[in-house]
Design an enzyme around this catalytic site. Structure first.
Site, PDB file in Angstrom:
ATOM      1  N   ILE A 259       4.979   6.521  -4.861  1.00  0.00           N
ATOM      2  CA  ILE A 259       2.966   6.470  -5.660  1.00  0.00           C
ATOM      3  C   ILE A 259       2.613   8.074  -5.751  1.00  0.00           C
ATOM      4  O   ILE A 259       2.602   7.608  -6.868  1.00  0.00           O
ATOM      5  CB  ILE A 259       2.470   6.153  -4.021  1.00  0.00           C
ATOM      6  CG1 ILE A 259       2.962   4.405  -3.811  1.00  0.00           C
ATOM      7  CG2 ILE A 259       0.505   5.816  -5.358  1.00  0.00           C
ATOM      8  CD1 ILE A 259       2.116   3.854  -3.331  1.00  0.00           C
TER       9      ILE A 259
ATOM     10  N   ARG B 260       7.236   0.202   7.719  1.00  0.00           N
ATOM     11  CA  ARG B 260       7.794  -0.515   8.977  1.00  0.00           C
ATOM     12  C   ARG B 260       9.772  -0.789   9.045  1.00  0.00           C
ATOM     13  O   ARG B 260       9.655  -0.313   7.809  1.00  0.00           O
ATOM     14  CB  ARG B 260       6.676  -1.756   8.926  1.00  0.00           C
ATOM     15  CG  ARG B 260       7.720  -2.533  10.158  1.00  0.00           C
ATOM     16  CD  ARG B 260       6.563  -4.166   9.988  1.00  0.00           C
ATOM     17  NE  ARG B 260       6.635  -4.743  11.452  1.00  0.00           N
ATOM     18  CZ  ARG B 260       6.409  -5.710  11.088  1.00  0.00           C
ATOM     19  NH1 ARG B 260       5.113  -5.580  10.716  1.00  0.00           N
ATOM     20  NH2 ARG B 260       6.173  -6.641  12.276  1.00  0.00           N
TER      21      ARG B 260
ATOM     22  N   GLN C 154      -4.915  14.256  10.622  1.00  0.00           N
ATOM     23  CA  GLN C 154      -5.204  14.198   9.389  1.00  0.00           C
ATOM     24  C   GLN C 154      -7.028  13.723   9.643  1.00  0.00           C
ATOM     25  O   GLN C 154      -7.284  14.735   9.090  1.00  0.00           O
ATOM     26  CB  GLN C 154      -4.480  13.082   7.985  1.00  0.00           C
ATOM     27  CG  GLN C 154      -2.947  13.502   8.513  1.00  0.00           C
ATOM     28  CD  GLN C 154      -2.376  12.600   7.011  1.00  0.00           C
ATOM     29  OE1 GLN C 154      -3.328  11.922   6.525  1.00  0.00           O
ATOM     30  NE2 GLN C 154      -1.319  12.695   6.975  1.00  0.00           N
TER      31      GLN C 154
ATOM     32  N   ASP D   1      -5.097  -4.932  -5.789  1.00  0.00           N
ATOM     33  CA  ASP D   1      -5.182  -6.577  -5.312  1.00  0.00           C
ATOM     34  C   ASP D   1      -6.623  -6.881  -5.982  1.00  0.00           C
ATOM     35  O   ASP D   1      -6.237  -8.501  -7.251  1.00  0.00           O
ATOM     36  CB  ASP D   1      -5.641  -6.464  -3.559  1.00  0.00           C
ATOM     37  CG  ASP D   1      -4.874  -6.255  -2.667  1.00  0.00           C
ATOM     38  OD1 ASP D   1      -3.817  -6.224  -3.095  1.00  0.00           O
ATOM     39  OD2 ASP D   1      -5.637  -5.113  -2.412  1.00  0.00           O
TER      40      ASP D   1
ATOM     41  N   HIS E  75      -6.671  -4.824   3.110  1.00  0.00           N
ATOM     42  CA  HIS E  75      -5.201  -5.183   2.162  1.00  0.00           C
ATOM     43  C   HIS E  75      -3.940  -5.511   3.437  1.00  0.00           C
ATOM     44  O   HIS E  75      -3.600  -4.572   3.729  1.00  0.00           O
ATOM     45  CB  HIS E  75      -5.095  -3.690   1.875  1.00  0.00           C
ATOM     46  CG  HIS E  75      -4.274  -3.596   0.960  1.00  0.00           C
ATOM     47  ND1 HIS E  75      -3.948  -3.552  -0.003  1.00  0.00           N
ATOM     48  CD2 HIS E  75      -2.744  -2.912   1.599  1.00  0.00           C
ATOM     49  CE1 HIS E  75      -2.427  -3.922  -0.639  1.00  0.00           C
ATOM     50  NE2 HIS E  75      -1.795  -2.638  -0.025  1.00  0.00           N
TER      51      HIS E  75
END
Ligand code: NAX
Length: 336
Positions: free
Chosen positions: A22, A98, A118, A165, A193
């Site tokens: 991404i 995962r 973070q 989405d 999400h």
């Protein structure tokens, strides 16, 4: 600043996972001005973990080779105190995927720790006005953990992404109705999400008419459309052999645009901290319909009528978020 840039001071943007898929699609859109505008200089703080630093060097070479006039400087680092220093926006894309044999609870715990760190660094080093958009999954719960770990930053400055989405849902409805996708409006994705999300076709509009009067096949809407949107990420992995990256990066650009520009007419799906609107559990970060006013403040749109069917879908997705919070917070020793 080079001679092509405007007199505006740069917006400093941190991107974690900058060398990932991404990141590779996103950085060039930010640097070209598509996120903040064609006359808005940007400074990039690109954050990676150690194994990502070498590929990141290559990405930076390419960014430089684009000679984007709006880019004032690029920082690369795996040190969060450097990466989040004075940032206006923190786009938290990096996350541990995962792996085989890993339970969902393990994933929540592993990523939870990352987002605690973070969140703390954002709290300590970013501008107090920083806005944080979490993309890395499980993004709602990761955003909640970062928010809880940054007590000095207002909760209303933390977001997670469901715009992909929303875009997927709009495109499915447009294809079914045989209209250009721009004709589909007021489509909010509610909840988590995850495949449990609910794309609210009952309040969506197609060419300004109720979507359900344009597409009257209710069985298709409930039994094909809703699961297709929820499973779209999986379908892309199956077809492409890799997860969605360009469309995800595009949705990051859309989300930031949604949050910085006053909303005209439409609504946007963004995961924000709930204060109990529409019966959603207060305190979780869940996808809700929002609008941004002229002063740049977002608000949950009120007055949307949800049918009993919609309410049950939204409730089920929010139940999943409560469960994620219980598991992750339990592992991290955080309190609600
Ligand atoms: P990649 O595995 O290609 O890239 C992730 C990058 O993050 C890697 O370069 C890795 O080194 C880095 N990274 C890992 N941990 C980090 C940390 N603690 N700090 C900084 N960098 C770190 O994944 P990519 O395809 O780019 O996806 C990134 C995340 O987006 C995943 O969690 C993915 O599940 C999530 N997605 C979320 C979407 C959404 O709509 N919210 C949609 C797309 C995507 O699935």
């Amino acid at each position: 600043m080079n001679r092509f840039s405007s007199a505006k001071s740069p917006i400093r943007v941190a991107v974690t996972g900058a060398a990932g898929n991404i990141g590779y699609a996103l950085l060039f859109r930010i640097a070209s001005g598509q996120m903040f505008g064609p006359d808005q200089p940007v400074a990039l703080n690109l954050i990676e973990i150690e194994p990502g630093m070498k590929p990141l060097e290559g990405v930076v070479m390419e960014l430089k080779d684009c000679a984007f006039p709006l880019v004032t400087d690029i920082v690369t680092t795996s040190d969060l105190s450097v990466g989040f220093k004075d940032v206006d926006w923190a786009l938290l894309v990096g996350s541990v995927p995962r792996k085989k044999g890993m339970e969902r609870a393990d994933l929540l715990g592993i990523n939870g720790k990352v987002f605690v760190g973070q969140g703390q660094a954002i709290n300590d080093y970013a501008k107090p006005s920083v806005r944080v958009l979490v993309v890395g999954n499980p993004c709602n719960t990761n955003a909640l953990i970062a928010m809880k770990s940054a007590p000095d930053i207002p909760d209303t400055q933390f977001f997670a992404m469901t715009r992909l989405d929303e875009n997927r849902a709009k495109s499915q409805l447009a294809d079914k109705a045989g209209v250009p996708v721009g004709q589909v409006t007021e489509l909010c994705v509610w909840g988590n999400h995850s495949p449990s999300m609910y794309p609210d076709f009952e309040n969506a509009k197609i060419s300004r008419q109720k979507a359900t009067s344009v597409i009257s096949d209710e069985a298709w809407l409930r039994d094909t459309f809703v699961p297709t949107v929820g499973q779209r990420g999986k379908a892309i992995i199956e077809a492409r052999g890799a997860s969605s990256a360009a469309s995800a990066a595009n949705a990051v650009v859309d989300t930031v645009q949604d949050l910085i520009k006053p909303t005209r007419g439409d609504i946007h799906s963004v995961c924000v901290v709930s204060s109990g609107q529409y019966g959603t559990p207060a305190g979780i970060i869940t996808s809700l319909p929002i609008r941004v006013d002229g002063a740049g403040k977002w608000r949950v749109v009120d007055g949307i009528k949800l049918s009993d069917y919609a309410k049950s879908k939204v409730a089920a997705s929010n139940e999943e978020l409560l469960e994620e919070r219980k598991v992750a917070f339990g592992q991290l020793g955080l309190s609600f």
